[in-house]
Each structure stands twice: as structure tokens, then as C-alpha cells.
Design an enzyme around this catalytic site. Structure first.
Site, PDB file in Angstrom:
ATOM      1  N   GLU A 204       0.808  -1.227   0.000  1.00  0.00           N
ATOM      2  CA  GLU A 204       0.000   0.000   0.000  1.00  0.00           C
ATOM      3  C   GLU A 204       0.837   1.270   0.000  1.00  0.00           C
ATOM      4  O   GLU A 204       0.649   2.152   0.837  1.00  0.00           O
ATOM      5  CB  GLU A 204      -0.989   0.002   1.165  1.00  0.00           C
ATOM      6  CG  GLU A 204      -2.067  -1.049   0.999  1.00  0.00           C
ATOM      7  CD  GLU A 204      -3.294  -0.837   1.878  1.00  0.00           C
ATOM      8  OE1 GLU A 204      -3.305   0.100   2.691  1.00  0.00           O
ATOM      9  OE2 GLU A 204      -4.263  -1.611   1.725  1.00  0.00           O
TER      10      GLU A 204
ATOM     11  N   GLU B 171      -5.223  -8.564   0.165  1.00  0.00           N
ATOM     12  CA  GLU B 171      -6.016  -8.238   1.356  1.00  0.00           C
ATOM     13  C   GLU B 171      -7.456  -7.972   0.950  1.00  0.00           C
ATOM     14  O   GLU B 171      -7.710  -7.390  -0.111  1.00  0.00           O
ATOM     15  CB  GLU B 171      -5.474  -6.983   2.076  1.00  0.00           C
ATOM     16  CG  GLU B 171      -4.147  -7.183   2.758  1.00  0.00           C
ATOM     17  CD  GLU B 171      -3.669  -5.948   3.519  1.00  0.00           C
ATOM     18  OE1 GLU B 171      -4.511  -5.180   4.017  1.00  0.00           O
ATOM     19  OE2 GLU B 171      -2.448  -5.769   3.603  1.00  0.00           O
TER      20      GLU B 171
HETATM   21  C1  BG6 Z   1      -4.535  -2.180   4.856  1.00  0.00           C
HETATM   22  C2  BG6 Z   1      -3.218  -2.525   5.433  1.00  0.00           C
HETATM   23  O1  BG6 Z   1      -4.525  -0.812   4.727  1.00  0.00           O
HETATM   24  O2  BG6 Z   1      -5.687  -2.381   5.570  1.00  0.00           O
HETATM   25  C3  BG6 Z   1      -3.265  -3.362   6.693  1.00  0.00           C
HETATM   26  O3  BG6 Z   1      -2.351  -3.089   4.492  1.00  0.00           O
HETATM   27  C4  BG6 Z   1      -4.429  -2.914   7.549  1.00  0.00           C
HETATM   28  O4  BG6 Z   1      -2.026  -3.226   7.333  1.00  0.00           O
HETATM   29  C5  BG6 Z   1      -5.718  -3.160   6.761  1.00  0.00           C
HETATM   30  O5  BG6 Z   1      -4.495  -3.508   8.806  1.00  0.00           O
HETATM   31  C6  BG6 Z   1      -6.988  -2.799   7.515  1.00  0.00           C
HETATM   32  O6  BG6 Z   1      -6.944  -1.473   7.957  1.00  0.00           O
HETATM   33  P1  BG6 Z   1      -7.168  -1.114   9.483  1.00  0.00           P
HETATM   34  O7  BG6 Z   1      -6.874   0.341   9.609  1.00  0.00           O
HETATM   35  O8  BG6 Z   1      -8.585  -1.422   9.793  1.00  0.00           O
HETATM   36  O9  BG6 Z   1      -6.217  -1.967  10.265  1.00  0.00           O
END
Ligand code: BG6
Length: 454
Positions: A156, A354
Site C-alpha cells: 500500500e 487483502e
Molecule cells: C490495509 C493494510 O490498509 O488495511 C493493513 O495493508 C491494515 O495493514 C488493513 O491492517 C486494515 O486497515 P485497518 O486500519 O482497519 O487496520
């Protein structure tokens, strides 16, 4: 139908899962020295995976994962620029254990956790960080390259950049932020070059957060705003990784912010000659944009709220979409829209690194966790992913976030994503015991049926 080699995975990142932040020779990363919310228990312990990794891999095996996407901590492997044998041994054992259990290791080399000593000397703003990154990655390729097929450079980068001003407490200008961003693009190109020139047997690519941007109305002005936002948020990063060029619309927005980076001829050559093999991307939700007059505001939000730039676009609400309890929109069909946009532009295989739902899970007295909201979210996304595959899009695999509960980037432990519950809270480390959530059993069935039973 998903093909028989389709990878059913799940993801984590080093600083969010490992703990052991100062053990066995590890240097603190920027995550270890940042301010955490007052009165919270030590976030640096995370899920203490460093001390539970064998138990965790056994659970991943029971879940049926055929891939596990994790990141390597730069400050564990190369603290203060020197190889740390204990750090190397940790990842070496982990990779071997995964492979022994039939789980493909998918490795991200950098996930938000720059070594603190590099930050001290200017971080990504200092061109020397490009060389430090290249040295670190070259070492990883030499050490693990025979066992790891899928590599990702920077997780990201787009979110890191867009959050840059906020993260610096407004100390940095947009110009500083996009110069850092440029150095990351050059660093990425350089390590992709090292990887290809080294003849390692796998594939390497970026891992930005990509999402379709919808226009708030059917007006041409809103469509243009959506295009600009998408160029700025998405295509700047992928055009650089895939074609080695700067996106024209994104550059125009940068100029309006007085943030056009200084790009040398060598940088251009480096980017042009060293591009990626596949596109990994994270997908959580979509964005929505409306026209923004030159007199409008410029402001920054998170990956949900997006970014607003005077003269180009403003983030808008999308009234058609439901939201999670943490206010993130849910848009499974948007995954299909996004995947088609990516493939039409780049014609490369894709890997979802993800996708997931953050929620406040409750551990019941009998040790169960009923996270049907997470099952619904993932099911709806897998249904759309299956349509993408049936429509001919080449997907390598799907790695939801997260394999096990991790520390959220800015919501601590109360916002959980895992298939496996970790017994701790923001205020109490408890016993860190692992429990299987309902989504664990559900994903087990999805995997064993190769996506037929969702
Ligand atoms: C992505 C990241 O932005 O989203 C992760 O690569 C992150 O590291 C995930 O945990 C979810 O976002 P958040 O802020 O809810 O943890």
C-alpha cells in the site's frame, strides 16, 4: 470455476502480528516508536506470533490454507544495516514450516515498518534509503529466493503516501511527501531489476490498495472528478510499476499541489526498464467522487474517506452501499469493477493480497466467536471473484485480511479481522490464547471445495 492451482490464502504483516519488537537483535521500526492511544496495553506485543509461530502455522494448516501472505520485518533481518542471523533464522524456519505443511509463502518485503534508524536520517526522503532497500531486498532474494515464488515490494505505497501528511503531523509538505513517494517508486523498480537480473525463479510485483472510483452523479464533471481521483489514488502507482511511467492525470494533480517530484534521467530509465510480473492488490471498498471547484478544499482522510483536491475532486458519500460498524463501505460488486479496470489497463495476472471486514468480535464463555458479519462479507466477495474468474480474469489467488487477529493500523485490537481470535484486548494482554471463529470453519469449507461451497 477456480482452477486447481488457485491459492486460497490469508494475510498478516510483521509489525501487526509478530510482537518481540526488541528481541533477538531486532531494531525498533517506525511502528515501535510511534505514539499509541493513551492507556492502551503495549501494541508492540501484537498477536505475539514470534513466540507462537508453530502453533499458528498448525492452525493455518487446519484451516486449509494453501498460501500465507506475510511481511518480513526489515528491522529484524537487517537492524542498522547489518544482517541479524537470529532474525533471518526466524523467517527461514517459518518458510520451511509453511512449505512442509503445503502452504505457499507469499512475501511482502516492506509493510509500513521502516527501521527507525533510517527514519532518523530522513527515511524515504533520503535517496540513500533506496540503496538500503536494494541491499535488504537483494539479501532476501539470495536467502529465500529458492523457496519463495511470489514476492511483493511495498504494501500500500499509495495509502502510505496519501496518509503521509497526517502521519507527519502536517510537518511535511505535499512536495516532501511525493518526493518520498518517488524514491519508493525508484526503489521498487531497482529491486524488481535486481530480482529479474538475478534469475530467481519466482515473480515480483507491487501491492497497492486499489479500488474503483464512482462518479457521485451521471454528470460529466463528476465523471472527470472520479477519473482524476482514480489516477491519483490508483493508476499513479500501477502505471509506474507496470509501465515504468508517471500517469498524466496524476501528474497534473501533483502540479496543482506544487508537489511534482524531482525525477532524474537515471530514475526514469530505472523505472522504465524494471517493471513487475503481476499485480497484487488490496481491496476493502470503493470510493466515490464529485467535482471540486478550484476554490474548494484539499484534505486528507483514510482509505475509506479518501482524498479531496481543490480543482479536481472531492470525496463523496455513496448512498447505495451499506457500512461496517467502523464506517467502511461494503461493495462486493465493486471488487469485480476494480478487477476489470486493473486487467483492462495492465493485462497481467492478479493476486488479492487483502480483503476483509474489521469488527468487534466477542469471545463467548464456551470459547466460540460468532462472526457471521465477516462470513457474509467474505462470501459476497468470493462470489464476485468467482464471476471474475469465470469472465476470464487471471487470478493467482485470494488472501483475505487477516489469517489471525492483528493490531489494526489505527484502531488497535478492538477492530479485528482474523479467522483466528487472539485473546487479548487493547487494555489487557490476557493469555494470548488462540480460538477458532465461526469464519474459520466456514473458510475451511470454501477452501476444501475450491470455492464451490460458499
Ligand atoms: C490495509 C493494510 O490498509 O488495511 C493493513 O495493508 C491494515 O495493514 C488493513 O491492517 C486494515 O486497515 P485497518 O486500519 O482497519 O487496520
Amino acid at each position: 470455476m477456480f482452477n486447481k492451482n488457485f491459492l486460497w490464502g490469508a494475510s498478516t504483516s510483521a509489525y501487526q502480528v509478530e510482537g518481540a519488537w526488541n528481541e533477538d537483535g531486532k531494531e525498533p521500526s517506525v511502528q515501535d516508536v510511534r505514539q499509541v492511544p493513551k492507556d492502551t496495553t503495549d501494541f508492540k506485543v501484537a498477536a505475539d506470533h514470534y513466540h507462537h509461530w508453530q502453533e499458528d502455522v498448525a492452525l493455518f494448516k487446519e484451516l486449509g490454507l494453501t498460501a500465507y501472505r506475510f511481511s518480513i520485518s526489515w528491522s529484524r533481518v537487517m537492524p542498522n544495516g547489518k544482517v541479524n542471523p537470529k532474525g533471518v533464522a526466524f523467517y527461514s524456519q517459518l518458510i520451511d514450516e509453511l512449505k512442509k505443511n503445503g502452504i505457499e509463502p507469499i512475501v511482502t518485503v516492506f509493510h509500513f515498518d521502516l527501521p527507525a534508524s533510517l527514519k532518523e536520517v530522513g527515511g524515504w526522503g533520503n535517496r540513500q534509503t533506496i540503496d538500503a532497500f536494494a541491499t535488504y531486498c537483494h539479501f532476501l532474494f539470495d536467502t529465500f529466493g529458492d523457496r519463495v515464488t511470489y514476492w511483493q515490494t511495498i504494501n500500500e505505497q499509495n495509502m502510505l503516501t496519501l496518509a503521509g501528511k497526517l502521519l507527519s503531523g502536517n510537518q511535511k509538505s505535499w512536495k516532501d511527501i511525493f518526493q518520498e513517494n518517488h524514491h519508493m517508486l525508484v526503489a521498487q523498480a531497482k529491486v524488481m531489476g535486481i530480482y529479474h537480473d538475478g534469475g530467481y525463479p519466482g515473480k515480483i510485483g507491487p501491492a497497492p490498495n486499489i479500488c474503483a472510483v464512482y462518479p457521485a452523479t451521471s454528470s460529466a464533471e463528476d465523471q472527470l472528478a472520479a477519473d482524476y481521483m482514480s489516477a491519483f489514488r490508483n493508476w499513479l502507482y500501477l502505471d509506474a510499476a507496470v509501465y515504468g511511467i508517471y500517469n498524466v492525470q496524476a501528474l497534473e494533480v501533483l502540479r496543482s499541489l506544487d508537489a511534482e517530484p524531482e525525477i532524474t534521467e537515471e530514475d526514469r530509465k530505472m523505472m522504465k526498464e524494471n517493471t513487475c510480473d503481476y499485480v497484487a492488490f488490496n481491496y476493502y471498498n470503493t470510493a466515490c467522487a464529485k467535482a471540486n471547484p478550484v476554490s474548494g478544499t484539499t484534505e486528507q482522510g483514510d482509505q475509506q474517506k479518501g482524498l479531496t483536491v481543490a480543482g479536481y475532486f472531492a470525496s463523496a458519500e455513496n448512498p447505495t452501499l451499506p457500512k461496517t460498524e467502523f464506517g467502511w463501505t461494503i461493495d462486493p460488486v465493486g471488487l469485480r469493477v476494480t478487477a476489470h479496470q486493473i486487467y483492462s489497463r495492465y493485462h497481467l495476472p492478479m493476486l488479492i493480497t487483502e480483503n476483509g471486514l474489521g469488527g468487534r468480535d466477542v469471545l463467548e464463555e464456551d470459547g466460540t466467536i460468532h462472526d457471521n458479519y465477516r462470513i457474509d462479507y467474505l462470501r459476497d466477495h468470493i462470489v464476485e471473484l468467482k464471476k471474475c474468474v469465470d469472465e476470464g480474469l487471471p487470478f493467482i489467488g485470494y488472501c483475505p485480511w487477516s489469517a489471525i487477529d492483528v493490531i489494526s493500523t489505527h484502531e488497535g485490537m478492538r477492530k479485528r479481522y482474523g479467522f483466528i481470535y487472539v485473546n487479548r484486548s487493547d487494555f489487557d494482554l490476557k493469555d494470548l490464547k488462540r480460538y477458532k471463529k465461526d469464519s474459520f470453519y466456514w473458510y475451511q469449507t470454501v477452501i476444501s471445495s475450491n470455492g464451490q461451497t460458499v
